[in-house]
Design an enzyme around this catalytic site. Structure first.
Site, PDB file in Angstrom:
ATOM      1  N   CYS A 190       4.273   4.148  -1.307  1.00 42.62           N
ATOM      2  CA  CYS A 190       4.662   4.284  -2.605  1.00 42.62           C
ATOM      3  C   CYS A 190       4.639   5.112  -3.782  1.00 42.62           C
ATOM      4  CB  CYS A 190       2.776   3.077  -2.972  1.00 42.62           C
ATOM      5  SG  CYS A 190       3.277   1.887  -3.431  1.00 42.62           S
TER       6      CYS A 190
ATOM      7  N   HIS B 239       1.825  -0.005   1.992  1.00 39.77           N
ATOM      8  CA  HIS B 239       0.872   0.906   2.568  1.00 39.77           C
ATOM      9  C   HIS B 239      -0.272   0.884   4.247  1.00 39.77           C
ATOM     10  CE1 HIS B 239      -0.479   2.529  -1.583  1.00 39.77           C
ATOM     11  NE2 HIS B 239       0.425   1.166  -2.028  1.00 39.77           N
TER      12      HIS B 239
ATOM     13  N   GLU C 106      -1.837   2.783   5.260  1.00 38.00           N
ATOM     14  CA  GLU C 106      -3.210   2.636   5.042  1.00 38.00           C
ATOM     15  C   GLU C 106      -3.998   1.692   4.725  1.00 38.00           C
ATOM     16  OE1 GLU C 106      -2.447   3.564   1.439  1.00 38.00           O
ATOM     17  OE2 GLU C 106      -1.052   3.770   3.091  1.00 38.00           O
TER      18      GLU C 106
END
Length: 193
Positions: free
Chosen positions: A78, A170, A172
């Protein structure tokens, strides 16, 4: 293997947790000294303008840019993708400027434009991967040498060039560790070159 996570602002804690879950030692990077002894670096999501300013304030911008240009594997998620891009749509200067891509900031709108979808990305995994987009950028265009890994609705959202990986989304923030494992594989391949 030690993977640094740029920890000036943004989702660095989430990446550290992901690295721990796949058995990789993560190291928070907050200064030039922290850039020593790492095998790769993750630039997390967050506010690209704030992170770019902090890289300058902490005198890290040129050092980090040079390390990546000289082969340090880097992955930007991002805002991290914006930091790595050579061109940012509508702006006349880049941050680190190391990847031959032109990115559009907040391409999917503000917070309300956030969404998730699932996609199989053959280079990364044979299984569908959840892609979480939060005020995400996308890549307007790529130059020679950039491999497009994934598109969503005709927009480029993941790409790779030599030692650099970028994602608009994302990984994560999901339970899937395929992208983190892929980045580890990139680092191992880089070491064997």
């Amino acid at each position: 293997m030690i993977i640094g996570v740029l920890a000036l602002q943004g989702a660095f804690r989430e990446h550290m947790k992901c690295l721990k879950k796949i058995g990789i030692h993560g190291k928070l990077v907050k200064s030039n000294k922290d850039l020593e002894g790492i095998d790769g670096i993750i630039l997390p999501g967050g506010e690209s303008t704030a992170m770019g300013k902090l890289l300058v304030d902490f005198n890290m911008k040129e050092n980090l840019s040079n390390k990546i240009k000289n082969g340090l594997p880097a992955w930007g998620t991002c805002a991290g993708m914006i930091l790595l891009a050579k061109k940012i749509d509508g702006e006349n200067k880049a941050h680190l400027g190391v990847m031959d891509i032109d990115v559009k900031r907040n391409a999917y709108g503000r917070q309300l434009g956030s969404f998730s979808t699932e996609k199989i990305i053959p280079e990364i995994s044979d299984e569908p991967i959840e892609l979480v987009f939060i005020r995400a950028p996308y890549i307007n265009s790529v130059n020679n040498g950039v491999d497009i890994l994934c598109e969503v609705d005709g927009n480029i959202v993941a790409a790779k060039q030599r030692n650099i990986l970028v994602t608009s989304f994302h990984p994560e923030l999901t339970e899937n560790r395929a992208f983190h494992r892929y980045f580890v594989k990139m680092i191992k391949n880089n070491k064997s070159v």
